[in-house]
Design a protein around this motif. Structure first.
Motif, mmCIF file in Angstrom:
data_model
loop_
_atom_site.group_PDB
_atom_site.id
_atom_site.type_symbol
_atom_site.label_atom_id
_atom_site.label_comp_id
_atom_site.label_asym_id
_atom_site.label_seq_id
_atom_site.Cartn_x
_atom_site.Cartn_y
_atom_site.Cartn_z
ATOM 1 N N SER A 1 0.835 -1.199 0.000
ATOM 2 C CA SER A 1 0.000 0.000 0.000
ATOM 3 C C SER A 1 0.870 1.250 0.000
ATOM 4 O O SER A 1 2.019 1.215 0.463
ATOM 5 N N PRO A 2 0.351 2.362 -0.496
ATOM 6 C CA PRO A 2 1.132 3.600 -0.469
ATOM 7 C C PRO A 2 1.567 3.998 0.940
ATOM 8 O O PRO A 2 2.681 4.503 1.130
ATOM 9 N N ASP A 3 0.701 3.780 1.923
ATOM 10 C CA ASP A 3 1.079 4.149 3.286
ATOM 11 C C ASP A 3 2.243 3.295 3.781
ATOM 12 O O ASP A 3 3.184 3.803 4.394
ATOM 13 N N ALA A 4 2.190 1.988 3.499
ATOM 14 C CA ALA A 4 3.307 1.117 3.898
ATOM 15 C C ALA A 4 4.575 1.475 3.140
ATOM 16 O O ALA A 4 5.687 1.402 3.689
ATOM 17 N N SER A 5 4.441 1.859 1.885
ATOM 18 C CA SER A 5 5.624 2.265 1.105
ATOM 19 C C SER A 5 6.246 3.528 1.680
ATOM 20 O O SER A 5 7.473 3.663 1.736
ATOM 21 N N CYS A 6 5.407 4.476 2.107
ATOM 22 C CA CYS A 6 5.945 5.692 2.725
ATOM 23 C C CYS A 6 6.795 5.351 3.938
ATOM 24 O O CYS A 6 7.925 5.856 4.097
ATOM 25 N N GLN A 7 6.287 4.505 4.809
ATOM 26 C CA GLN A 7 7.031 4.161 6.019
ATOM 27 C C GLN A 7 8.302 3.397 5.687
ATOM 28 O O GLN A 7 9.352 3.617 6.314
ATOM 29 N N ALA A 8 8.230 2.488 4.712
ATOM 30 C CA ALA A 8 9.425 1.728 4.337
ATOM 31 C C ALA A 8 10.512 2.643 3.783
ATOM 32 O O ALA A 8 11.706 2.459 4.067
ATOM 33 N N VAL A 9 10.127 3.622 2.986
ATOM 34 C CA VAL A 9 11.114 4.557 2.424
ATOM 35 C C VAL A 9 11.769 5.383 3.521
ATOM 36 O O VAL A 9 12.997 5.568 3.548
ATOM 37 N N LEU A 10 10.982 5.895 4.450
ATOM 38 C CA LEU A 10 11.554 6.704 5.531
ATOM 39 C C LEU A 10 12.483 5.876 6.401
ATOM 40 O O LEU A 10 13.553 6.343 6.811
ATOM 41 N N ASP A 11 12.107 4.636 6.694
ATOM 42 C CA ASP A 11 12.968 3.782 7.527
ATOM 43 C C ASP A 11 14.290 3.477 6.836
ATOM 44 O O ASP A 11 15.329 3.350 7.499
ATOM 45 N N ALA A 12 14.284 3.367 5.525
ATOM 46 C CA ALA A 12 15.499 2.979 4.806
ATOM 47 C C ALA A 12 16.427 4.154 4.549
ATOM 48 O O ALA A 12 17.646 3.979 4.509
ATOM 49 N N LEU A 13 15.891 5.349 4.383
ATOM 50 C CA LEU A 13 16.725 6.461 3.927
ATOM 51 C C LEU A 13 17.029 7.500 4.987
ATOM 52 O O LEU A 13 18.063 8.173 4.902
ATOM 53 N N LEU A 14 16.168 7.669 5.975
ATOM 54 C CA LEU A 14 16.343 8.801 6.877
ATOM 55 C C LEU A 14 17.067 8.401 8.147
ATOM 56 O O LEU A 14 16.794 7.337 8.710
ATOM 57 N N PRO A 15 17.983 9.247 8.629
ATOM 58 C CA PRO A 15 18.603 9.017 9.943
ATOM 59 C C PRO A 15 17.615 9.361 11.046
ATOM 60 O O PRO A 15 16.510 9.844 10.796
ATOM 61 N N SER A 16 18.044 9.107 12.282
ATOM 62 C CA SER A 16 17.161 9.382 13.405
ATOM 63 C C SER A 16 16.927 10.867 13.601
ATOM 64 O O SER A 16 15.903 11.274 14.145
ATOM 65 N N ARG A 17 17.894 11.691 13.187
ATOM 66 C CA ARG A 17 17.772 13.145 13.326
ATOM 67 C C ARG A 17 18.016 13.778 11.954
ATOM 68 O O ARG A 17 19.144 14.158 11.633
ATOM 69 N N PRO A 18 16.978 13.887 11.105
ATOM 70 C CA PRO A 18 17.184 14.424 9.750
ATOM 71 C C PRO A 18 17.641 15.870 9.785
ATOM 72 O O PRO A 18 17.208 16.662 10.619
ATOM 73 N N LYS A 19 18.548 16.210 8.863
ATOM 74 C CA LYS A 19 19.095 17.552 8.792
ATOM 75 C C LYS A 19 18.220 18.498 7.978
ATOM 76 O O LYS A 19 18.396 19.710 8.049
ATOM 77 N N ASP A 20 17.305 17.952 7.183
ATOM 78 C CA ASP A 20 16.471 18.770 6.325
ATOM 79 C C ASP A 20 15.045 18.239 6.339
ATOM 80 O O ASP A 20 14.803 17.069 6.657
ATOM 81 N N ASP A 21 14.097 19.136 6.001
ATOM 82 C CA ASP A 21 12.709 18.703 5.934
ATOM 83 C C ASP A 21 12.536 17.657 4.837
ATOM 84 O O ASP A 21 13.276 17.636 3.850
ATOM 85 N N VAL A 22 11.529 16.814 5.019
ATOM 86 C CA VAL A 22 11.226 15.778 4.028
ATOM 87 C C VAL A 22 9.727 15.781 3.775
ATOM 88 O O VAL A 22 8.926 15.697 4.718
ATOM 89 N N ALA A 23 9.350 15.899 2.519
ATOM 90 C CA ALA A 23 7.961 15.728 2.093
ATOM 91 C C ALA A 23 7.929 14.550 1.126
ATOM 92 O O ALA A 23 8.702 14.513 0.164
ATOM 93 N N LEU A 24 7.049 13.587 1.384
ATOM 94 C CA LEU A 24 6.963 12.375 0.576
ATOM 95 C C LEU A 24 5.499 12.128 0.223
ATOM 96 O O LEU A 24 4.622 12.163 1.105
ATOM 97 N N LEU A 25 5.245 11.888 -1.060
ATOM 98 C CA LEU A 25 3.887 11.651 -1.554
ATOM 99 C C LEU A 25 3.920 10.436 -2.470
ATOM 100 O O LEU A 25 4.657 10.417 -3.453
ATOM 101 N N ILE A 26 3.161 9.404 -2.119
ATOM 102 C CA ILE A 26 3.098 8.187 -2.935
ATOM 103 C C ILE A 26 1.638 7.957 -3.318
ATOM 104 O O ILE A 26 0.761 7.899 -2.441
ATOM 105 N N ALA A 27 1.385 7.833 -4.631
ATOM 106 C CA ALA A 27 0.015 7.671 -5.145
ATOM 107 C C ALA A 27 -0.044 6.451 -6.061
ATOM 108 O O ALA A 27 0.767 6.319 -6.982
ATOM 109 N N ARG A 28 -1.024 5.570 -5.788
ATOM 110 C CA ARG A 28 -1.267 4.422 -6.652
ATOM 111 C C ARG A 28 -2.402 4.787 -7.614
ATOM 112 O O ARG A 28 -3.467 5.252 -7.192
ATOM 113 N N THR A 29 -2.171 4.614 -8.910
ATOM 114 C CA THR A 29 -3.133 5.057 -9.914
ATOM 115 C C THR A 29 -4.336 4.113 -9.991
ATOM 116 O O THR A 29 -4.228 2.903 -9.782
ATOM 117 N N ARG A 30 -5.461 4.717 -10.271
ATOM 118 C CA ARG A 30 -6.680 3.971 -10.558
ATOM 119 C C ARG A 30 -7.174 4.385 -11.941
ATOM 120 O O ARG A 30 -6.772 5.435 -12.460
#
Length: 885
Positions: free
Chosen positions: A720-749
């Motif tokens: 799901s897009p929500d699970a993908s958002c969490q997986a991406v943040l867990d894989a790429l972001l450190p515990s204390r991010p140095k910059d803001d992050v905006a992430l948008l994942i959309a599955r087409t219908r």
């Protein structure tokens, strides 16, 4: 005579020989000096006359004398000539002796030191004077004009000491000869006295006397003990200081070292071992002695050792104090490096506690006013102190636990410190009745635990008390002292500034985050084209201008927006809000993505100009943005970007690609067009939009971040897009991010084909009736017969306008989604306008009726012309939408 007094005779012969040689050398030097003086004077006069006459007859001198300011012309000429001729001065003067030139410019204009009358009479006159430069030999010559009249004088001269003399050449020779004579005399004396030296060891009566005097001085005067021990361990000699330090008996000399009762076994072992020792510390009663020992036979003497003793008891005490001072300076240095490494209030308090344990205290607790933790000003009372940091040598302490809210009673040192701002030392907690009143049971546990001494110091910065720091001792038996109080105050003062800075940053960061979150979407709008999930994470070091948006468009289309304003703080967040509002406004025009970015570029440019013209602050310096529009009917997605990272596509097979979209410059630069690219997406494809804070990091290259994003997304097409958002943040972001992050994942219908109906409309008014019948039939098929009347009225007006005012081709599309949408397209770009018709007007009421019947209506432009659309709400039964896709 020689055998009886060898040393005296040899000395007399040697003295006589030296006296003769010295006398000869002195006579030669005196004669040479007298000759040199004569030669020096004669050489000085000759050179002075030559230089003076040469300059007097130099061309240009007469012309310079006639100028209003002769010194201006002649001074540089005389200096050049003086240096070239090797004299010490050239002075040009008038007939009254007033100088025009001089090596010392301050002497210009003053009277010449010397005799000028003979030179005024036309003679060359030399003399020796004591002038401004010292003892000088000078020659004065006249300067004649063309008529032979003396118009000025020139004097040149040298200091006598600067004239090279023959003594410089001959003196080394004479001195060398004298040295050779002395060497010969010394060699003869050595041959005579060699045998006698072996017999007396080169010592005469005087030397023997001095040797015994030195012996007595060592024994009685030197403030360092001396012991001489033979090879068998027998004490041969001990001076007065050694007797005092070791408390030796009067008959110690001649006895074996082991028989002396005042020596401890390690000292006896060292003195009898014969080994070398350097500054070994040994105990002698209550004294600490530094012992050095060396053998006596290293230069041919008798076998044995000599030892020196030095009392280091006081020195060791001083060294201990110096070591304590050094440790304290090291602690302050480490505190300067280890406290305040982040702009985090709790982290700074923890750093203060950790740096002081165990080097200064056994336990450290930091209590901060509760508002400080939220970035607010403290209220100045001890009623809302929260335990923020606890650190100690053990974890089983009975002190108040972490995060506890404490209300200090007035009798405690903490409460007094909060009120007065002064530190307080409690050397014995067992007798501190006021402290016991805080919590009698717990204070008893603290004392029973072994904590016996306390220093409490207010955390004060910029005149505001932020909290209290408490230093506790348990393992160290000695209580805190006044010197410890000053060290504690210095530690806390350094931490207080850092905590206050962190508090101010927390306040600004909280305001910025609150502002930014208020400007971002609180909930995503309802739409059927995409299944959307999002994440927004503000940076811990300061929010920036990242934003995202999901905007429903007519025809069931959806716009996705992700952007990033350059900069951090409140200014960037406010600018982001302005851009997000602008995107919403431009999206209502239903423009293509590239035109949307063009309008945003103009907006950012105007914001920059406003900021540059303001009294304070600088321009935004640009922003990045990606704007995408997805159409669920055609499954096509149009995208354009302005300096923003490429989006990612997760395909149905689990592979991940990054479509090569035209980059475009960041917003605000102007002058460069933006381009729109269209992609056809299969139903179920995931579209991933993000800001650069997700993939960029100081510790890795951006390509590494892109690859990490790919790995986090691939092989999970059904996630799901929500699970993908969490997986991406867990894989790429450190515990204390140095910059803001905006992430948008959309599955087409995709809208089912049976929910879309299209017709080609002939360019004939008579075709309207046929289209009404076709639409009525389709609505019956969809079960929407009750909307037939309104829809027939709307499409009649839209098709009639297209036929009357537009151009071919004319098409009509009916779309069933969350609403019923009617779209009429034609090849003209002329936009219809809603107006109110007068009573007698025949036309002008069509669009007014459309607006009354439809829920929304509008126009959008396409490359082929325009589309006029209108939406009708679907009938609802039981509070639900039976026809939603």
């Amino acid at each position: 005579m020689t055998d009886k007094h060898p040393r005296s005779v040899a000395g007399q012969v040697f003295t006589l020989q030296v006296a003769v040689v010295v006398l000869l050398v002195a006579a030669a030097v005196v004669a040479l000096v007298l000759q040199s003086r004569y030669d020096s004077s004669r050489e000085a006069k000759r050179r002075s006359i030559a230089v003076a006459q040469t300059f007097a007859h130099s061309p240009g001198v007469l012309a310079a004398l006639k100028t209003p300011d002769p010194s201006k012309v002649l001074q540089p000429l005389t200096e050049v000539a003086r240096k070239a001729a090797g004299v010490d001065f050239i002075v040009v003067m008038d007939t009254k002796g007033i100088r025009y030139t001089h090596p010392q410019p301050g002497r210009i204009g003053k009277r010449f030191v010397g005799t000028i009358e003979p030179s005024l009479a036309g003679h060359v006159y030399t003399e020796s004077v004591h002038g401004p430069l010292g003892h000088e030999v000078q020659a004065t010559v006249p300067i004649y004009d063309l008529k032979g009249k003396v118009v000025a004088l020139v004097s040149a001269g040298l200091k006598v000491k600067n004239v090279t003399s023959v003594v410089d050449r001959q003196l080394p020779i004479i001195l060398g000869a004298g040295a050779a004579a002395l060497a010969v005399a010394t060699g003869g004396t050595a041959l005579v006295t060699r045998r006698l030296r072996r017999q007396t060891h080169s010592l005469g009566p005087a030397e023997m006397t001095r040797m015994y005097e030195h012996h007595d001085a060592v024994l009685h005067s030197v403030r360092e003990g001396v012991l001489i021990v033979d090879n068998d361990g027998q004490l041969l000699l001990a001076n007065d200081e050694a007797r005092r330090l070791l408390d030796l008996p009067p008959d110690a000399e001649g006895r074996h070292i082991s028989e002396l009762p005042s020596l401890d076994p390690p000292t006896v072992e060292l003195l009898t071992s014969g080994r070398e020792a350097t500054d070994e510390v040994h105990l002698a009663g209550e004294r600490l002695l530094a012992v050095n020992q060396r053998p006596t036979d290293s230069h041919g003497g008798p076998e044995g050792t000599v030892a020196t003793l030095r009392d280091s008891t006081e020195l060791r005490a001083l060294y201990g104090k110096a070591e304590v001072a050094r440790e304290r300076l090291k602690l302050l240095y480490d505190a300067g490096l280890g406290i305040g490494t982040t702009l985090d209030v709790v982290r700074t308090a923890e750093e203060l506690a950790k740096v002081a344990v165990p080097r200064f205290a056994d336990f450290v607790t930091v209590d901060l006013a509760d508002p400080v933790l939220r970035g607010e000003e403290p209220n100045g009372t001890g009623a809302d102190m929260r335990r923020t940091a606890v650190h100690g040598i053990r974890d089983d302490h009975p002190l108040y636990e972490l995060d506890r809210l404490i209300d200090f009673v007035p009798s405690t040192p903490q409460a007094r410190g909060l009120g007065s701002g002064l530190s307080e030392l409690v050397p014995d907690l067992a007798d501190a009745s006021g402290w016991h009143a805080q919590d009698p049971e717990r204070t008893r546990m603290i004392v029973d635990y072994g904590i016996h001494s306390l220093i409490t110091v207010p955390l004060q910065a910029r005149g505001v008390i932020l909290g209290m720091t408490n230093f506790w001792r348990s393992e160290k038996p000695q209580p805190f002292e006044e010197d410890d109080l000053s060290l504690a105050e210095e530690l806390v003062a350094r931490a207080a500034v850092s905590i206050d800075n962190a508090r101010r940053f927390t306040r600004e960061h909280t305001l910025a985050v609150a502002l930014q979150r208020s400007l971002l979407p609180r909930a995503l709008p309802e739409q059927s084209a995409l299944d959307v999930a999002h994440r927004y994470l503000p940076a811990l070091s300061g929010v920036s201008g990242d934003w995202f948006d999901v905007i429903p468009l007519p025809g069931s289309r959806v716009a996705l927006v992700v952007g990033d304003v350059v900069g951090h703080g409140l200014h960037a967040a406010a600018t982001m809000g302005r851009l997000r509002t602008a995107v919403h406004n431009f999206s209502t025009l239903d423009l293509p993505p590239d035109e949307i970015l063009n309008h945003l570029d103009d907006v950012v440019g105007r914001i920059d100009q406003e900021e540059e013209g303001a009294a304070a602050g600088a321009g935004v310096m640009g922003a990045t943005c990606l704007y995408a529009v997805y159409d669920p009917v055609s499954r096509r997605c149009a995208m354009a970007r302005a300096g923003h990272p490429l989006p990612a596509l997760v395909h149905l097979d689990g592979s991940v690609s990054f479509p090569d979209l035209p980059a475009g410059p960041p917003l605000g630069l102007g002058g460069m067009p933006f381009e729109t690219a269209e992609l056809e997406l299969a139903e179920g494809t995931q579209l991933v939009l993000y800001t650069d804070g997700l993939i960029e990091d100081r510790t890795r290259d951006i390509d590494v971040g892109i690859e990490m994003l790919r790995k986090a997304l691939e092989s999970h097409p059904d996630r799901s897009p929500d699970a993908s958002c969490q997986a991406v943040l867990d894989a790429l972001l450190p515990s204390r991010p140095k910059d803001d992050v905006a992430l948008l994942i959309a599955r087409t219908r995709a809208i089912p084909p049976d929910h879309v109906a299209c017709w080609d409309v002939p360019l004939d008014p008579a075709a309207v009736a046929g289209m009404r019948a076709a639409v009525a039939e389709k609505l019956d098929e969809w079960g929407l017969s009750e909307l037939a009347f309104a829809m027939e009225l709307v499409l009649s007006e839209l098709i009639t306008n297209a036929i009357r005012y537009g151009s071919a081709p004319v098409t009509m599309q009916l779309l069933l989604d969350r609403t019923l949408t009617c779209e009429v397209a034609d090849g003209s770009s002329t936009s219809p306008h809603l107006r109110y018709a007068a009573t007698m007007d025949e036309g002008g009421r069509g669009l007014f009726l459309v607006a009354q019947m439809a829920e929304r209506w509008g126009t959008r432009y396409t490359p082929e012309g325009k589309v006029i659309w209108a939406e009708l709400a679907l009938p609802r039964s039981d509070g639900s939408d039976d026809h939603a896709v």
